[in-house]
Motif scaffolding. Structure first.
Motif, PDB file in Angstrom:
ATOM      1  N   VAL A  38       8.301 -10.834  -2.827  1.00 10.60           N
ATOM      2  CA  VAL A  38       7.461 -11.612  -3.742  1.00 10.60           C
ATOM      3  C   VAL A  38       6.047 -11.048  -3.753  1.00 10.60           C
ATOM      4  CG1 VAL A  38       6.417 -13.882  -4.133  1.00 10.60           C
ATOM      5  CG2 VAL A  38       8.850 -13.713  -3.574  1.00 10.60           C
ATOM      6  N   TYR A  39       5.547 -10.663  -2.601  1.00 13.69           N
ATOM      7  CA  TYR A  39       4.177 -10.163  -2.503  1.00 13.69           C
ATOM      8  C   TYR A  39       4.006  -8.835  -3.254  1.00 13.69           C
ATOM      9  CZ  TYR A  39      -0.224  -8.464  -0.647  1.00 13.69           C
ATOM     10  OH  TYR A  39      -1.497  -7.975  -0.538  1.00 13.69           O
ATOM     11  N   VAL A  40       4.932  -7.890  -3.084  1.00 19.59           N
ATOM     12  CA  VAL A  40       4.707  -6.535  -3.599  1.00 19.59           C
ATOM     13  C   VAL A  40       5.020  -6.394  -5.082  1.00 19.59           C
ATOM     14  CG1 VAL A  40       5.106  -5.501  -1.336  1.00 19.59           C
ATOM     15  CG2 VAL A  40       7.010  -5.672  -2.961  1.00 19.59           C
ATOM     16  N   ALA A  41       5.718  -7.357  -5.683  1.00 15.60           N
ATOM     17  CA  ALA A  41       5.942  -7.283  -7.128  1.00 15.60           C
ATOM     18  C   ALA A  41       4.603  -7.340  -7.859  1.00 15.60           C
ATOM     19  CB  ALA A  41       6.849  -8.423  -7.589  1.00 15.60           C
ATOM     20  N   LYS A  42       4.481  -6.593  -8.933  1.00 19.45           N
ATOM     21  CA  LYS A  42       3.220  -6.547  -9.674  1.00 19.45           C
ATOM     22  C   LYS A  42       2.963  -7.877 -10.378  1.00 19.45           C
ATOM     23  CE  LYS A  42       2.918  -4.441 -13.631  1.00 19.45           C
ATOM     24  NZ  LYS A  42       2.958  -3.410 -14.699  1.00 19.45           N
ATOM     25  N   LYS A  43       1.766  -8.069 -10.879  1.00 22.28           N
ATOM     26  CA  LYS A  43       1.458  -9.240 -11.684  1.00 22.28           C
ATOM     27  C   LYS A  43       2.374  -9.249 -12.906  1.00 22.28           C
ATOM     28  CE  LYS A  43      -2.378 -11.858 -13.647  1.00 22.28           C
ATOM     29  NZ  LYS A  43      -3.848 -11.977 -13.751  1.00 22.28           N
ATOM     30  N   GLY A  44       3.072 -10.357 -13.106  1.00 22.13           N
ATOM     31  CA  GLY A  44       4.043 -10.434 -14.185  1.00 22.13           C
ATOM     32  C   GLY A  44       5.371  -9.785 -13.868  1.00 22.13           C
ATOM     33  N   ALA A  85       0.835  -1.211   0.000  1.00 19.25           N
ATOM     34  CA  ALA A  85       0.000   0.000   0.000  1.00 19.25           C
ATOM     35  C   ALA A  85       0.864   1.253   0.000  1.00 19.25           C
ATOM     36  CB  ALA A  85      -0.926  -0.014   1.213  1.00 19.25           C
ATOM     37  N   LYS A  86       1.982   1.222   0.722  1.00 19.98           N
ATOM     38  CA  LYS A  86       2.877   2.376   0.766  1.00 19.98           C
ATOM     39  C   LYS A  86       3.502   2.628  -0.600  1.00 19.98           C
ATOM     40  CE  LYS A  86       5.191   5.663   2.794  1.00 19.98           C
ATOM     41  NZ  LYS A  86       4.512   6.852   3.369  1.00 19.98           N
ATOM     42  N   ILE A  87       3.872   1.557  -1.290  1.00 13.85           N
ATOM     43  CA  ILE A  87       4.443   1.710  -2.629  1.00 13.85           C
ATOM     44  C   ILE A  87       3.420   2.335  -3.571  1.00 13.85           C
ATOM     45  CG2 ILE A  87       5.326   0.444  -4.636  1.00 13.85           C
ATOM     46  CD1 ILE A  87       6.427  -1.630  -2.570  1.00 13.85           C
ATOM     47  N   ARG A  88       2.198   1.863  -3.524  1.00 13.37           N
ATOM     48  CA  ARG A  88       1.153   2.421  -4.392  1.00 13.37           C
ATOM     49  C   ARG A  88       0.853   3.867  -4.035  1.00 13.37           C
ATOM     50  NH1 ARG A  88      -0.607  -2.879  -3.746  1.00 13.37           N
ATOM     51  NH2 ARG A  88      -1.950  -2.321  -1.986  1.00 13.37           N
ATOM     52  N   GLU A  89       0.919   4.191  -2.757  1.00 11.02           N
ATOM     53  CA  GLU A  89       0.716   5.583  -2.338  1.00 11.02           C
ATOM     54  C   GLU A  89       1.774   6.495  -2.953  1.00 11.02           C
ATOM     55  OE1 GLU A  89       1.675   8.088   1.682  1.00 11.02           O
ATOM     56  OE2 GLU A  89       0.685   6.157   1.951  1.00 11.02           O
ATOM     57  N   LEU A  90       3.025   6.041  -2.956  1.00 12.98           N
ATOM     58  CA  LEU A  90       4.115   6.867  -3.474  1.00 12.98           C
ATOM     59  C   LEU A  90       4.091   6.966  -4.992  1.00 12.98           C
ATOM     60  CD1 LEU A  90       7.070   5.621  -1.229  1.00 12.98           C
ATOM     61  CD2 LEU A  90       5.913   7.839  -1.098  1.00 12.98           C
ATOM     62  N   THR A  91       3.690   5.895  -5.665  1.00 10.69           N
ATOM     63  CA  THR A  91       3.768   5.844  -7.132  1.00 10.69           C
ATOM     64  C   THR A  91       2.490   6.294  -7.825  1.00 10.69           C
ATOM     65  OG1 THR A  91       3.037   3.536  -7.194  1.00 10.69           O
ATOM     66  CG2 THR A  91       5.423   3.947  -7.047  1.00 10.69           C
ATOM     67  N   GLY A  92       1.473   6.609  -7.049  1.00 11.15           N
ATOM     68  CA  GLY A  92       0.209   6.969  -7.671  1.00 11.15           C
ATOM     69  C   GLY A  92      -0.589   5.770  -8.124  1.00 11.15           C
ATOM     70  N   GLY A  93      -0.384   4.648  -7.446  1.00  6.78           N
ATOM     71  CA  GLY A  93      -1.192   3.463  -7.715  1.00  6.78           C
ATOM     72  C   GLY A  93      -0.476   2.305  -8.370  1.00  6.78           C
ATOM     73  N   ASP A  94       0.800   2.464  -8.678  1.00  7.32           N
ATOM     74  CA  ASP A  94       1.535   1.397  -9.361  1.00  7.32           C
ATOM     75  C   ASP A  94       2.240   0.479  -8.368  1.00  7.32           C
ATOM     76  OD1 ASP A  94       0.869   2.284 -11.889  1.00  7.32           O
ATOM     77  OD2 ASP A  94       2.658   3.537 -12.082  1.00  7.32           O
ATOM     78  N   ASP A  95       2.217  -0.828  -8.694  1.00  6.14           N
ATOM     79  CA  ASP A  95       3.046  -1.791  -7.969  1.00  6.14           C
ATOM     80  C   ASP A  95       4.437  -1.843  -8.612  1.00  6.14           C
ATOM     81  OD1 ASP A  95       1.162  -2.701  -6.036  1.00  6.14           O
ATOM     82  OD2 ASP A  95       0.143  -3.855  -7.614  1.00  6.14           O
ATOM     83  N   SER A  96       5.318  -2.619  -8.013  1.00  4.74           N
ATOM     84  CA  SER A  96       6.706  -2.682  -8.477  1.00  4.74           C
ATOM     85  C   SER A  96       6.839  -3.623  -9.667  1.00  4.74           C
ATOM     86  CB  SER A  96       7.617  -3.176  -7.348  1.00  4.74           C
ATOM     87  OG  SER A  96       7.510  -2.352  -6.206  1.00  4.74           O
ATOM     88  N   ASP A  97       7.364  -3.109 -10.774  1.00  2.00           N
ATOM     89  CA  ASP A  97       7.699  -3.967 -11.906  1.00  2.00           C
ATOM     90  C   ASP A  97       8.878  -4.866 -11.561  1.00  2.00           C
ATOM     91  OD1 ASP A  97       6.088  -2.797 -14.381  1.00  2.00           O
ATOM     92  OD2 ASP A  97       6.822  -1.101 -13.203  1.00  2.00           O
ATOM     93  N   ILE A  98       9.832  -4.320 -10.810  1.00  2.41           N
ATOM     94  CA  ILE A  98      11.052  -5.029 -10.434  1.00  2.41           C
ATOM     95  C   ILE A  98      11.302  -4.820  -8.947  1.00  2.41           C
ATOM     96  CG2 ILE A  98      13.560  -5.188 -10.774  1.00  2.41           C
ATOM     97  CD1 ILE A  98      13.071  -3.952 -13.594  1.00  2.41           C
ATOM     98  N   VAL A  99      11.671  -5.883  -8.264  1.00  3.58           N
ATOM     99  CA  VAL A  99      12.146  -5.768  -6.880  1.00  3.58           C
ATOM    100  C   VAL A  99      13.615  -6.157  -6.870  1.00  3.58           C
ATOM    101  CG1 VAL A  99      11.882  -6.490  -4.491  1.00  3.58           C
ATOM    102  CG2 VAL A  99       9.863  -6.297  -5.960  1.00  3.58           C
ATOM    103  N   PHE A 100      14.456  -5.226  -6.440  1.00  2.00           N
ATOM    104  CA  PHE A 100      15.906  -5.417  -6.379  1.00  2.00           C
ATOM    105  C   PHE A 100      16.230  -5.995  -5.008  1.00  2.00           C
ATOM    106  CE2 PHE A 100      20.244  -3.895  -5.629  1.00  2.00           C
ATOM    107  CZ  PHE A 100      20.870  -4.142  -6.830  1.00  2.00           C
ATOM    108  N   GLU A 101      16.426  -7.319  -4.966  1.00  2.00           N
ATOM    109  CA  GLU A 101      16.555  -8.059  -3.705  1.00  2.00           C
ATOM    110  C   GLU A 101      18.005  -8.419  -3.399  1.00  2.00           C
ATOM    111  OE1 GLU A 101      16.033  -9.896  -1.068  1.00  2.00           O
ATOM    112  OE2 GLU A 101      13.998  -9.308  -0.592  1.00  2.00           O
ATOM    113  N   HIS A 102      18.384  -8.209  -2.152  1.00  2.00           N
ATOM    114  CA  HIS A 102      19.650  -8.737  -1.656  1.00  2.00           C
ATOM    115  C   HIS A 102      19.658  -8.978  -0.151  1.00  2.00           C
ATOM    116  CE1 HIS A 102      20.889  -4.557  -0.498  1.00  2.00           C
ATOM    117  NE2 HIS A 102      20.115  -4.272  -1.513  1.00  2.00           N
TER     118      HIS A 102
END
Length: 443
Positions: free
Chosen positions: A325-331, A298-315
């Motif tokens: 895994v949860y916050v990455a967008k569909k696809g 929800a915080k990501i969508r608040e900041l982006t104007g409704g968009d989920d993450s296309d890419i999650v840079f994990e380390h």
């Protein structure tokens, strides 16, 4: 060593080929007879300062396709931390296996391991078959060591079955006055940077390039929303710059207001201070909290104007992977290159398979990717994120700071260079980029 250092400092690089090769040099190392010293201790209590030693060691013989480098500066990466706490395994197993490969590699199997996977310096000697480099050349090194005898490595060198990380899975690393590398690890030193600045990007910059930009990683495009964990850290600080340069939209996750200010200085506008938000992705050691994943989404969508993450840079790994895994967008794509908070990842596979997401494993970079990443540094499109520089005798403290996440960006280590600020050749270019070069200094 004194003659070589003095020639470099006097800019008498043509003379280096005529100087005698030192019989020994000072190096940062761990010892095989101490590899059980932390047995039974939790990871957080393992202290790199107890395991890392600075000692005089013999200069290795140069073989075909190899180069001996006078190291002016190096840096600490997380693989040095892993080596120094002998976790997840002792690196002496790597050296023993490499030593059994052939007569040339036998020299790597020693009772000590000279560590370090970054350097900037000057070529001292080259072995038979080396044509591109000569004594006196100013260089940086990437950390991919590969034999390239198997066909699997010729499309992507990271797929070679004999691919190793120099200074971690091989000996004679960069935290030393001399280092032995394969000549195809060498790249031109950016002339506008100091020795310590030039030594910092190699491993992390190349890793971020493959992870985000390359078709072998997330294949980032303009407009992609990229969630970047640890965005002010040694790896995330380069990912943030690449996202901005590539027309993507970084959402930078940091852990303090100070770190939030650093990424804003890089140009990032969307920042999540996870400490201020109070995220607790784990209820206890065994149980994650999906409501916290939802709150992050929800915080990501608040900041982006409704968009989920296309890419999650994990380390970070275990601590954050379920949320990633949860916050990455569909696809969308979760691209992972490390596990600094733990190697055993848990996530709810329903959010992966039913939403057609991908998990992509990414490890360092191939030769071409490392070269392209260094070219971005040389052209002033990506900048070093050096925050603090240590003397070689204090490298244990440097590794301790990285282990405890007490640092920002990258920490450098002076080896042959007697002080900071040396090695700049292109002062005009440096002046154009000085503010960006110094963004992480003393923070």
């Amino acid at each position: 060593m004194d003659q070589i250092r003095d020639a470099v400092l006097a800019d008498q690089l043509d003379a280096i080929g005529g100087l005698p090769t030192p019989e020994s040099y000072r190096a940062v190392l761990v010892r095989r007879d101490e590899q059980d010293m932390f047995e039974g201790l939790p990871t957080k209590d393992k202290d790199p300062r107890k395991a890392l030693h600075v000692e005089e060691v013999p200069t290795p013989e140069i073989g075909p396709g190899e180069a001996l480098i006078a190291v002016m500066a190096s840096s600490v990466n997380y693989n040095t931390v892993w080596t120094s706490i002998f976790e997840p395994v002792s690196t002496f197993g790597f050296l023993a296996r490499y030593g059994r490969l052939n007569e040339l590699t036998k020299k790597h199997d020693l009772p000590y391991h000279v560590v370090g996977s970054d350097l900037s310096g000057v070529v001292v000697r080259v072995g038979p078959g080396v044509n591109r480099w000569k004594p006196g050349d100013e260089v940086v090194a990437h950390c991919l060591s590969v034999e390239l005898e198997d066909p699997a490595g010729h499309d992507d060198t990271m797929m070679d079955p004999q691919q190793r990380i120099w200074g971690f899975e091989t000996n004679f690393g960069g935290l030393a006055e001399l280092s032995l590398v394969k000549s195809n690890q060498l790249m031109p030193k950016p002339a506008h940077l100091t020795w310590e600045e030039a030594a910092c990007p190699g491993l992390v910059n190349s890793t971020a390039y493959r992870q985000l930009v390359s078709h072998n990683g997330a294949n980032m495009k303009q407009g992609d929303v990229v969630l970047i964990w640890g965005a002010s850290g040694g790896l995330g600080s380069y990912a943030t710059q690449m996202a901005l340069n590539g027309g993507a939209i970084p959402v930078c996750v940091v852990s303090s207001p100070e770190k939030a200010e650093i990424v804003r200085r890089m140009g990032a506008e969307l920042v999540i201070d996870r400490s201020a938000e109070g995220y607790r992705f784990w209820k206890d050691e065994e149980t994650q909290d999906p409501k916290e994943w939802q709150r992050l989404g929800a915080k990501i969508r608040e900041l982006t104007g409704g968009d989920d993450s296309d890419i999650v840079f994990e380390h970070p790994g275990r601590e954050t992977f379920g949320a990633s895994v949860y916050v990455a967008k569909k696809g969308g794509t979760i691209v992972t290159c490390a596990s600094t908070s733990g190697f055993l990842h848990q996530y709810d596979n329903r959010y992966l398979w039913m939403n057609l997401k991908r998990i992509v494993g990414s490890h360092f970079a191939n030769y071409r990717e490392a070269w392209e990443a260094n070219r971005l540094i040389d052209r002033g499109l990506i900048h070093p994120t050096l925050s603090k520089t240590y003397a070689m005798d204090d490298v244990g403290q440097a590794a301790y700071d990285v282990h405890r996440n007490l640092h920002q960006g990258k920490v450098g280590v002076l080896t042959l260079a007697p002080e900071e600020g040396l090695g700049v050749k292109d002062h005009a270019k440096r002046e154009r980029h000085l503010t960006a070069i110094n963004r992480f200094r003393d923070v």
